[in-house]
Design a protein around this motif. Sequence first.
Motif, PDB file in Angstrom:
ATOM      1  N   GLN A  71       0.821  -1.214   0.000  1.00 44.79           N
ATOM      2  CA  GLN A  71       0.000   0.000   0.000  1.00 44.79           C
ATOM      3  C   GLN A  71       0.860   1.272   0.000  1.00 44.79           C
ATOM      4  O   GLN A  71       0.557   2.245   0.673  1.00 44.79           O
ATOM      5  CB  GLN A  71      -0.970  -0.012   1.182  1.00 44.79           C
ATOM      6  CG  GLN A  71      -2.024  -1.114   1.006  1.00 44.79           C
ATOM      7  CD  GLN A  71      -3.085  -1.096   2.085  1.00 44.79           C
ATOM      8  OE1 GLN A  71      -2.776  -1.347   3.246  1.00 44.79           O
ATOM      9  NE2 GLN A  71      -4.309  -0.786   1.718  1.00 44.79           N
ATOM     10  N   SER A  72       1.936   1.210  -0.785  1.00 45.25           N
ATOM     11  CA  SER A  72       2.783   2.413  -0.933  1.00 45.25           C
ATOM     12  C   SER A  72       2.376   3.218  -2.166  1.00 45.25           C
ATOM     13  O   SER A  72       3.094   4.131  -2.584  1.00 45.25           O
ATOM     14  CB  SER A  72       4.260   2.029  -1.005  1.00 45.25           C
ATOM     15  OG  SER A  72       4.538   1.319  -2.194  1.00 45.25           O
ATOM     16  N   SER A  73       1.225   2.887  -2.724  1.00 44.15           N
ATOM     17  CA  SER A  73       0.726   3.619  -3.889  1.00 44.15           C
ATOM     18  C   SER A  73       0.645   5.114  -3.600  1.00 44.15           C
ATOM     19  O   SER A  73       0.226   5.526  -2.513  1.00 44.15           O
ATOM     20  CB  SER A  73      -0.666   3.094  -4.252  1.00 44.15           C
ATOM     21  OG  SER A  73      -1.292   3.989  -5.134  1.00 44.15           O
ATOM     22  N   LEU A  74       0.999   5.917  -4.589  1.00 41.05           N
ATOM     23  CA  LEU A  74       0.911   7.370  -4.443  1.00 41.05           C
ATOM     24  C   LEU A  74      -0.308   7.919  -5.182  1.00 41.05           C
ATOM     25  O   LEU A  74      -0.383   9.117  -5.461  1.00 41.05           O
ATOM     26  CB  LEU A  74       2.193   8.021  -4.988  1.00 41.05           C
ATOM     27  CG  LEU A  74       3.482   7.658  -4.227  1.00 41.05           C
ATOM     28  CD1 LEU A  74       4.714   8.224  -4.926  1.00 41.05           C
ATOM     29  CD2 LEU A  74       3.425   8.144  -2.785  1.00 41.05           C
ATOM     30  N   THR A  75      -1.258   7.034  -5.499  1.00 40.62           N
ATOM     31  CA  THR A  75      -2.404   7.460  -6.314  1.00 40.62           C
ATOM     32  C   THR A  75      -3.761   7.079  -5.712  1.00 40.62           C
ATOM     33  O   THR A  75      -4.785   7.297  -6.354  1.00 40.62           O
ATOM     34  CB  THR A  75      -2.345   6.780  -7.699  1.00 40.62           C
ATOM     35  OG1 THR A  75      -2.504   5.370  -7.500  1.00 40.62           O
ATOM     36  CG2 THR A  75      -1.035   7.046  -8.415  1.00 40.62           C
ATOM     37  N   GLY A 107       3.974 -11.121  -2.565  1.00 45.24           N
ATOM     38  CA  GLY A 107       4.177 -10.383  -1.319  1.00 45.24           C
ATOM     39  C   GLY A 107       5.635 -10.136  -0.961  1.00 45.24           C
ATOM     40  O   GLY A 107       5.923  -9.431   0.016  1.00 45.24           O
ATOM     41  N   VAL A 108       6.558 -10.664  -1.742  1.00 44.99           N
ATOM     42  CA  VAL A 108       7.978 -10.452  -1.451  1.00 44.99           C
ATOM     43  C   VAL A 108       8.300  -8.963  -1.606  1.00 44.99           C
ATOM     44  O   VAL A 108       7.941  -8.345  -2.618  1.00 44.99           O
ATOM     45  CB  VAL A 108       8.860 -11.276  -2.426  1.00 44.99           C
ATOM     46  CG1 VAL A 108      10.332 -10.914  -2.258  1.00 44.99           C
ATOM     47  CG2 VAL A 108       8.639 -12.771  -2.204  1.00 44.99           C
ATOM     48  N   GLY A 137       3.101  -5.497  -6.347  1.00 47.11           N
ATOM     49  CA  GLY A 137       2.784  -4.076  -6.498  1.00 47.11           C
ATOM     50  C   GLY A 137       3.573  -3.440  -7.626  1.00 47.11           C
ATOM     51  O   GLY A 137       3.012  -2.706  -8.443  1.00 47.11           O
ATOM     52  N   VAL A 138       4.882  -3.731  -7.695  1.00 47.24           N
ATOM     53  CA  VAL A 138       5.674  -3.059  -8.741  1.00 47.24           C
ATOM     54  C   VAL A 138       5.292  -3.569 -10.134  1.00 47.24           C
ATOM     55  O   VAL A 138       5.292  -2.806 -11.098  1.00 47.24           O
ATOM     56  CB  VAL A 138       7.219  -3.169  -8.523  1.00 47.24           C
ATOM     57  CG1 VAL A 138       7.628  -2.476  -7.241  1.00 47.24           C
ATOM     58  CG2 VAL A 138       7.723  -4.584  -8.547  1.00 47.24           C
ATOM     59  N   VAL A 139       4.923  -4.845 -10.210  1.00 52.34           N
ATOM     60  CA  VAL A 139       4.486  -5.369 -11.516  1.00 52.34           C
ATOM     61  C   VAL A 139       3.148  -4.725 -11.892  1.00 52.34           C
ATOM     62  O   VAL A 139       2.936  -4.310 -13.028  1.00 52.34           O
ATOM     63  CB  VAL A 139       4.387  -6.904 -11.494  1.00 52.34           C
ATOM     64  CG1 VAL A 139       3.684  -7.424 -12.739  1.00 52.34           C
ATOM     65  CG2 VAL A 139       5.778  -7.522 -11.372  1.00 52.34           C
TER      66      VAL A 139
END
Length: 539
Positions: A71-75, A107-108, A137-139
């Motif tokens: 949940q490090s999304s900036l959007t 989750g890694v 998340g990055v993918v």
Amino acid sequence: MSRHRVRARPPRATSQEPALRVTQGIDASAYLEDAAHYPGGHTPLVVCPRDEYQLAMTLRDATSVLPVGAQSSLTGGATPMGDTVISLSTLVALGPPSVHSVNAEPGVTLADLREALTAAGRAYPPVPTYEGATVGGVVSTNAAGAATFKYGTTRQWVRGLSVMLATGELLDLERGQVRAADNCFEIATSAGTIQVPVPTYRLPDVPKRAAGYPAGPDLDLIDLFIGSEGTLGIVTSVTLDVLPRCPEVGCVLIACRDEAQAVALASRLRAESIRTWRDQDPDGLDVIAIEHMDRRCLELLRDDGAAKRFGVTIPDDADVLLLAQVEFPPGTTTARVYDDVASVADVGSASGGGLDSPVARLCRVVAESDRLHATEIVAPGDAARVAALMALREAVPDAVNRRVGIAKRTVDDTIEKTAADMIVPFAQLSESLRLFRHAFESRGLDYAIWGHLSDANMHPNVIPRSAEDVRRGKDAILECGRGVIQLGGCPLAEHGVGRNPVKQALLRQLYGDGGIAEMYAVKRALDPSRKLAPGVLLP
Ligand SMILES: Cc1cc2nc3c(=O)[nH]c(=O)nc-3n(C[C@H](O)[C@H](O)[C@H](O)COP(=O)(O)OP(=O)(O)OC[C@H]3O[C@@H](n4cnc5c(N)ncnc54)[C@H](O)[C@@H]3O)c2cc1C
């Protein structure tokens, strides 16, 4: 099966343990907000599945779901709006790295990935700044970072992907195996064949695009899911390419007189590095990233004492700081760096003029701009100093975010982060900076600009003093978006679109109503009941 057809498979049950379930009112509060602090997050249930089967059952039982990583999304893309949160944080298996690839569950975290790869003498370079972000998340955001200049974005490093469709079945995709034909993919599921149309809009020709679904007649199906922000499927396993070595990365901090000088210097550093890669020159200059902090950023660093804290003296005549990351040949020690710098600085030295090392070449480029006296070069082995300079760069967004938080608490509760993330072709960089400054200054806004200068990917941020500043700032960002598109750039470079209304408007500016309609058509084909991340990416 033809190359544009693929068959989905049923989920596998591999865990003996039940899924972790957290209901509203207990610990679910930890999942209601992402790093964008998008307001109004709520959820009836958080589920942490331990295998594909549990994930499929969660999907079957929910009306709508939001897959999340760190949940490090900036959007706001990782903020639930009544959806069941599916946290992939319990899926953390990480295979042993081979020479060229590694397999990871979603989750890694990038920090854990880096640790495992470093131990094996490997590296995964295209990471965003935040190392707590997850592989899933990055993918799903096609994240990118400082090193895109040399290493590209996440997309180029994804070799294989397992993704769960809204039906609960999975696709195991390998790059190059399923390609569009007649602008269409066909996915065979137990319930029949899904025809997925392929968008036809033209993508801006820039190295970073986190702007909805990709397009093109030869599209690889794997690319449709990369960067789709959880709206087309849930990533359950990823095979990433890795570097078969750990590069030795040092830092160079250059205080430039003004923006024109910074852009010219960055341009020279880029050109030298591109030449090094082309010629595979072992003594060549190998810059992988150049970060940029403008005059307002420097004021913030001084005002907050960050420059002092990290032991950096910013010269009074400097308007811009450049922080470059440079790969040096193995064994480039601090002593060696000092020797080479001294040789080049000492123009009278017999060896200095002819010295041909990466450090010497770097010094010559910087000296051409007359900034050698305002430059600090840190060897890769000096990990503490490298970390301090990287922390200095991170202190800039921290300073702005803190001011936004204070204004929100003390002035008006509706004040929020108001920031852009835009990229143009490098040749248009100066023009884009002029555009940003005009858009903010003509509206009387306080603002700071920093970002990944080596990609011409900048983050103009408003420092709002009132709710009116936020409103004007959004207006300015939309104006910047129009200008950036005209310059052949992309107004959504690396953070994605998420739930942010301004970013969703920028997406529409970029591809027009027709393009958005094509994205909806993809979404309808793969997720007809809008179960996956509804409201993210597409309003
Ligand atoms: C300090 C800081 C610096 C940052 N710097 C950068 C940067 O330099 N470059 C950059 O690109 N980003 C940056 N970001 C943004 C963020 O870190 C990235 O977007 C990152 O990729 C998100 O990873 P995450 O695990 O936190 O995903 P989340 O925030 O949890 O989710 C992001 C999106 O992906 C979806 N998603 C997550 N996991 C899955 C999955 N397994 N399957 C399907 N969909 C999924 C979610 O639904 C959501 O839409 C930064 C963020 C912070 C806080």
